[in-house]
Write an enzyme that holds these catalytic residues in place. Structure first.
Site, PDB file in Angstrom:
ATOM      1  N   GLY A 112       0.826  -1.209   0.000  1.00  5.16           N
ATOM      2  CA  GLY A 112       0.000   0.000   0.000  1.00  5.16           C
ATOM      3  C   GLY A 112       0.858   1.255   0.000  1.00  5.16           C
ATOM      4  N   GLY A 113       0.299   2.333   0.559  1.00 11.74           N
ATOM      5  CA  GLY A 113       0.959   3.636   0.513  1.00 11.74           C
ATOM      6  C   GLY A 113       2.371   3.624   1.079  1.00 11.74           C
ATOM      7  N   ILE A 136      -6.755  -3.058   1.324  1.00 10.31           N
ATOM      8  CA  ILE A 136      -8.218  -3.063   1.436  1.00 10.31           C
ATOM      9  C   ILE A 136      -8.730  -1.623   1.551  1.00 10.31           C
ATOM     10  CG2 ILE A 136      -8.286  -5.332   2.545  1.00 10.31           C
ATOM     11  CD1 ILE A 136      -8.954  -3.795   5.209  1.00 10.31           C
ATOM     12  N   ASP A 137      -7.819  -0.670   1.812  1.00  7.68           N
ATOM     13  CA  ASP A 137      -8.248   0.725   2.031  1.00  7.68           C
ATOM     14  C   ASP A 137      -8.540   1.476   0.727  1.00  7.68           C
ATOM     15  OD1 ASP A 137      -7.592   0.015   4.603  1.00  7.68           O
ATOM     16  OD2 ASP A 137      -5.695   1.105   4.636  1.00  7.68           O
ATOM     17  N   GLY A 180     -10.069   0.924   7.006  1.00  8.36           N
ATOM     18  CA  GLY A 180      -9.856   1.847   5.886  1.00  8.36           C
ATOM     19  C   GLY A 180      -8.808   2.898   6.170  1.00  8.36           C
ATOM     20  N   ARG A 295      -9.789  -8.541   6.324  1.00  4.96           N
ATOM     21  CA  ARG A 295      -8.560  -8.725   5.562  1.00  4.96           C
ATOM     22  C   ARG A 295      -8.223 -10.181   5.308  1.00  4.96           C
ATOM     23  NH1 ARG A 295      -4.253  -4.952   8.445  1.00  4.96           N
ATOM     24  NH2 ARG A 295      -3.114  -6.891   8.601  1.00  4.96           N
TER      25      ARG A 295
HETATM   26  O1  F6P Z   1      -4.026  -0.776   5.619  1.00  2.05           O
HETATM   27  C1  F6P Z   1      -4.815  -1.869   5.879  1.00  2.05           C
HETATM   28  C2  F6P Z   1      -5.343  -1.831   7.285  1.00  2.05           C
HETATM   29  O2  F6P Z   1      -6.142  -2.989   7.479  1.00  2.05           O
HETATM   30  C3  F6P Z   1      -6.104  -0.586   7.677  1.00  2.05           C
HETATM   31  O3  F6P Z   1      -7.414  -0.589   7.216  1.00  2.05           O
HETATM   32  C4  F6P Z   1      -5.976  -0.631   9.172  1.00  2.05           C
HETATM   33  O4  F6P Z   1      -6.050   0.670   9.718  1.00  2.05           O
HETATM   34  C5  F6P Z   1      -4.600  -1.205   9.382  1.00  2.05           C
HETATM   35  O5  F6P Z   1      -4.279  -1.908   8.212  1.00  2.05           O
HETATM   36  C6  F6P Z   1      -4.499  -2.135  10.551  1.00  2.05           C
HETATM   37  O6  F6P Z   1      -3.165  -2.487  10.684  1.00  2.05           O
HETATM   38  P1  F6P Z   1      -2.618  -3.670  11.585  1.00  2.05           P
HETATM   39  O7  F6P Z   1      -2.988  -4.954  10.924  1.00  2.05           O
HETATM   40  O8  F6P Z   1      -1.157  -3.448  11.601  1.00  2.05           O
HETATM   41  O9  F6P Z   1      -3.273  -3.535  12.906  1.00  2.05           O
END
Ligand code: F6P
Length: 368
Positions: A112-113, A136-137, A180, A295
């Site tokens: 992603g970003g 997924i965002d 998101g 996810r």
């Molecule tokens: O970037 C994907 C994402 O699922 C976001 O929607 C969410 O804020 C973040 O990752 C959660 O991250 P982690 O799995 O590190 O808690």
């Protein structure tokens, strides 16, 4: 131009459905059509330091199309700020040496970003890269869509569908929190598809009075229940106007946890909103936080198809020497765009986006 003979593939950032399908598409096309050797790098950019790798060929990617997660493992680590033995270190030099040692002519980075930014950083150090837009965002810039988004939107929509019957049976307000990060695409997409009555997204700060008014008004029309879809990154009008207060509160909380030697586990925003809704409306309210369920698991057919198309297009680009690009989705096509037009950018929901208009015309409240 040097011919690309051997590439390393890594997955970085949060996982999502479709990662394995991209790896499979890329490796199949790269090895069979273009004779490019593929090496899987384990656990994101960290694997470039540990050199934990595996050879990837037609046989090793067999059966990956439907598999969730990533066979390579992933991590949220940056090349220049990597957690090594409990401290953050700049591992750029080690990475550059290891890339040479492994004989990699290019790196294929799925992420992603954050990953786009890290790949761009390595590109600036002289590593040829090709990236693919995963999350997924759906918030990666310069692409219509990211892989993983469709599956997550389907999962969140299914959840909202299921909340309808129980909400109606009990005459309740159901607040459902959707992931998101700081973008509202997933909540907006699933909210509209699932028929939510109120949708709260980060791009449109909410006002509790407006939310309560919308719910009471719906109730007065004889509706037995309401669904409120809340993006995890949604923000109140007050917090949007006074970000410094919000930051100070967060820092205070982190200090307290640090003193008590407790880990930080994020409190769902939906809890706070549900409490306020029940207080303001007198309507019985419940919370559902979907979290990482969104996810996990197998990708939808749409995501499998998109991931395969992205993977093979990346292999095609590498074979033609088209490097330092992200493979982007533009309408019906997958095509390379310069990585500098993606790195460091974020695609949020524009206020005049057709999805917002559709929701408003349908009578959905944004709490504004
Ligand atoms: O970037 C994907 C994402 O699922 C976001 O929607 C969410 O804020 C973040 O990752 C959660 O991250 P982690 O799995 O590190 O808690």
């Amino acid at each position: 131009m040097k011919k690309i003979k051997k590439v390393g593939i890594l997955t970085s950032g949060g996982d999502c459905p479709g990662l394995n399908a991209v790896i499979r598409g890329f490796v199949k096309a790269a090895t069979r059509q273009y004779g490019i050797e593929c090496v899987g790098i384990h656990d994101g950019f960290k694997g470039l330091v540990t050199m934990q790798t595996e050879p990837l060929d037609d046989k090793s990617v067999s059966g990956l199309l439907t598999m969730g997660g990533t066979i390579l493992g992933t991590a949220r680590e940056k090349p220049n700020k990597m957690m090594i033995n409990g401290e953050k270190r700049d591992m750029t030099e080690t990475i550059m040496t290891n890339i040479k040692t492994m004989g990699l002519d290019a790196l294929i980075c799925l992420g992603g970003g954050g990953t786009q930014k890290n790949a761009y950083y390595l590109m600036k150090q002289g590593v040829p890269v090709v990236t693919l837009p995963k999350t997924i965002d759906n918030d990666v810039a310069n692409t219509d869509i990211t892989f993983g988004f469709d599956t997550a939107m389907q999962i969140a929509t299914d959840a909202i569908d299921r909340l309808h019957s129980t909400a109606s049976s009990h005459q309740r307000v159901m607040v459902v929190e959707i992931m998101g990060h700081n973008a509202g695409w997933l909540t907006l997409g699933a909210g509209v598809s699932g028929g939510a009555d109120v949708i709260l997204i980060p791009e449109i700060p909410y006002d509790m009075d407006a939310i309560a008014k919308a719910l009471k008004e719906r109730h007065s029309r004889g509706k037995r229940f309401s669904i409120v879809a809340v993006a995890e990154g949604a923000i109140s009008l007050n917090d949007a106007e006074h970000p410094e207060e919000m930051l100070a509160k967060q820092e205070k909380l982190l200090r307290k946890l640090d003193e008590a030697k407790l880990p930080y586990i994020k409190e769902p925003l939906a809890n706070k909103i549900a409490r306020k809704i029940e207080l303001a409306t007198g309507l019985e309210t419940r919370v559902t936080t979907l979290g990482h369920v969104q996810r996990g698991g197998i990708p939808t057919a749409t995501d499998r198809f998109l991931s395969t198309r992205l993977g093979v297009t990346a292999a095609q680009c590498v074979s033609e020497g088209i490097l330092n690009v992200m493979i982007s989705v533009k309408g019906n096509r997958c095509e390379p765009v310069p990585l500098e037009t993606v790195a460091g950018q974020k695609k949020r929901v524009p206020l005049d986006h057709p999805w917002v208009e559709t929701a408003r015309l349908c009578g959905i409240s944004f709490g504004d």
